[in-house]
Design an enzyme around this catalytic site. Structure first.
Site, PDB file in Angstrom:
ATOM      1  N   SER A   1       0.809  -1.219   0.000  1.00 36.01           N
ATOM      2  CA  SER A   1       0.000   0.000   0.000  1.00 36.01           C
ATOM      3  C   SER A   1       0.842   1.269   0.000  1.00 36.01           C
ATOM      4  O   SER A   1       0.341   2.343  -0.355  1.00 36.01           O
ATOM      5  CB  SER A   1      -0.951   0.010   1.208  1.00 36.01           C
ATOM      6  OG  SER A   1      -0.237  -0.165   2.412  1.00 36.01           O
TER       7      SER A   1
ATOM      8  N   ASP B   1      -2.424   5.837  12.308  1.00 32.46           N
ATOM      9  CA  ASP B   1      -1.676   5.258  11.191  1.00 32.46           C
ATOM     10  C   ASP B   1      -0.442   6.116  10.941  1.00 32.46           C
ATOM     11  O   ASP B   1      -0.523   7.189  10.338  1.00 32.46           O
ATOM     12  CB  ASP B   1      -2.560   5.207   9.944  1.00 32.46           C
ATOM     13  CG  ASP B   1      -1.847   4.619   8.729  1.00 32.46           C
ATOM     14  OD1 ASP B   1      -0.627   4.376   8.811  1.00 32.46           O
ATOM     15  OD2 ASP B   1      -2.507   4.411   7.695  1.00 32.46           O
TER      16      ASP B   1
ATOM     17  N   HIS C   1       1.269   5.230   6.506  1.00 36.79           N
ATOM     18  CA  HIS C   1       0.900   5.859   5.237  1.00 36.79           C
ATOM     19  C   HIS C   1       1.019   7.381   5.344  1.00 36.79           C
ATOM     20  O   HIS C   1       1.096   7.931   6.433  1.00 36.79           O
ATOM     21  CB  HIS C   1      -0.512   5.439   4.844  1.00 36.79           C
ATOM     22  CG  HIS C   1      -0.650   3.956   4.664  1.00 36.79           C
ATOM     23  ND1 HIS C   1      -1.136   3.125   5.656  1.00 36.79           N
ATOM     24  CD2 HIS C   1      -0.327   3.154   3.622  1.00 36.79           C
ATOM     25  CE1 HIS C   1      -1.118   1.874   5.222  1.00 36.79           C
ATOM     26  NE2 HIS C   1      -0.631   1.861   4.000  1.00 36.79           N
TER      27      HIS C   1
END
Length: 476
Positions: free
Chosen positions: A193, A439, A442
């Site tokens: 990702s 998170d 990312h």
């Protein structure tokens, strides 16, 4: 480009909290119909358009003609074609001309950094004049996962930091130059990702120059494909978090407690990487849950039949498989191969001098006052292994793009609490537990991955001269 609103530079008091120091020319992207059927699609669509114009005038003359015309059009739409493919490629793709060739030679010469300049060593400079490269709300292709402002992030300073290498300058990303280089070609990001994060960034960097209705994203299996139809080019992302086959290869359902891989099996993925002009790989974060990796036994019939093997040993086996496949299947005269190094996690604030912090939560500035690299506990054995494999390639050069140190300093630029979990925004209860839900892997967009693409752009343009003013169009 919309001129950014002026932002006030960060105060010096704030900085003291930081630590010291179109489809490809030969083979289209995989589709559910056969390759031979796809090859005939442009001709059929052209015939359909011509036939439609003739039949429309006939409809007014006879009920029988009307009935025959209806059956004829239905047959044209259904015969030998996959419905999904027809939906993805509209008739106007073949009725309207491509984008005019951009006269690159008429521009000022592109000042590229010398090969001796290390683009990975430098500093972050506040720049509220030329940044951000695009606005979040203006890039409709961004996913919710990385749309931090839309998800409620209260600050936006992370968007205004430019990477300045120590001994040279990094060229500004020019979307038209880049797309002329991409005309009739395929670029594919392969990995996890974080590579998708970079792919989204690149889509947002190029999409402003493309005409409305001539750009789209198609999601199909492991592929996310951005079509730049005027240039008959694609920017693609392919999900393969370990590069080799694993039980986590489903792009939509891969949250699995026990990740298991087959280090010597790559073909089911790699067959999709052929006939691509630019391949950009990564794999790191999915390896970091455990010191030992579950490895499926040879000739086993079930993922449950596995052994546990030290991480670095398994990583080495994967890169032996990967490099062997490249040497045997990639034509270096056509395809350029790049590998993105480690993208950091910012989960331990004590590492940048904020022992009372919680992961990357509430961080609004990069680490600025540094005199040495941060120690974020990367497994540098994996970094060194990839560098060694790239150096020892015999026939197919692999260019490493070192993003690790520059990204280490960007504790402020992650999605943090302004992202999604399982397709939904974090609830107030989840936001109240940042240690579990923030998170810090990312990146918000626009942001740090734009710089990664700026370096990729520089490396691509450094490898070749400008395109011919009138190169042949790829076959349709």
């Amino acid at each position: 480009m919309t001129k950014p609103q002026q932002q006030s530079p960060p105060s010096t008091t704030a900085t003291t909290t930081t630590s010291p120091p179109p489809p490809p020319p030969s083979t289209p992207p995989p589709a559910s119909s056969s390759s031979s059927s796809l090859a005939k699609l442009p001709l059929r669509l052209h015939s359909l358009a011509s036939s439609s114009r003739s039949l429309l005038s006939a409809l007014r003359r006879s009920p029988v003609t009307t009935l025959v015309a209806a059956f004829f059009l239905l047959a044209l739409f259904m015969y030998g074609e996959d419905v999904r493919t027809l939906a993805e490629l509209s008739i106007d793709d073949y009725l309207y001309p491509d984008a005019d060739f951009y006269n690159v030679s008429a521009l000022p010469p592109l000042l590229l950094p010398p090969p001796t300049c290390d683009l990975s060593r430098g500093r972050w400079v506040f720049d509220n004049t030329s940044l951000p490269a695009y606005r979040e709300k203006e890039c409709t292709f961004l996913t919710k996962q990385v749309s931090c402002l839309a998800n409620g992030r209260p600050d936006d300073l992370w968007q205004y930091w430019r990477w300045q290498p120590n001994n040279c300058s990094l060229p500004t990303f020019d979307a038209r130059r880049f797309m002329e280089k991409m005309r009739g070609k395929r670029m594919m990001f392969v990995g996890d990702s974080l590579n998708r994060n970079q792919w989204e960034s690149l889509v947002c960097l190029v999409q402003p120059i493309l005409s409305k209705g001539r750009k789209k994203i198609v999601k199909r299996g492991s592929f996310n494909i951005f079509y730049a139809k005027e240039y008959r080019a694609t920017l693609e992302f392919y999900w393969a978090p370990f590069l080799v086959e694993s039980n986590s290869d489903n792009p939509n359902f891969h949250h699995i407690d026990q990740r298991i891989i087959s280090p010597e099996r790559i073909e089911s993925h790699a067959n999709n990487w052929k006939d691509v002009d630019y391949l950009i790989f990564n794999t790191y974060i999915w390896w970091m849950n455990n010191e030992d990796i579950k490895v499926r036994r040879p000739n086993s019939t079930s993922w449950s039949d596995h052994d546990e093997v030290p991480r670095i040993e398994t990583y080495g086996r994967v890169f032996k498989t990967w490099s062997t496949w490249l040497e045997q299947n990639v034509d270096p005269a056509r395809t350029s191969v790049f590998f993105m190094t480690i993208s950091p996690l910012h989960n331990s604030p004590a590492q940048w001098g904020n022992p009372n912090g919680i992961k990357c939560v509430k961080e609004t500035l990069p680490v600025l006052n540094y005199t040495k690299p941060l120690d974020l506990n990367h497994d540098m054995r994996m970094y060194d292994l990839v560098a060694k494999v790239a150096k020892n390639m015999k026939n197919v050069p692999v260019s490493l793009i070192d993003i690790t140190r520059m990204s280490d300093y960007r504790k402020d630029a992650h999605t943090s609490l302004y992202s999604i979990r399982q397709g939904k925004l974090l609830t107030p209860e989840q936001k109240a537990d940042p240690q579990k839900y923030a998170d810090c892997i990312h990146w918000c967009l626009p942001g740090v991955p734009d710089v990664w693409n700026q370096i990729l752009y520089t490396r691509i343009l450094s490898k070749s001269s400008p395109p011919s003013p009138h190169p042949p169009l790829p076959p349709q």
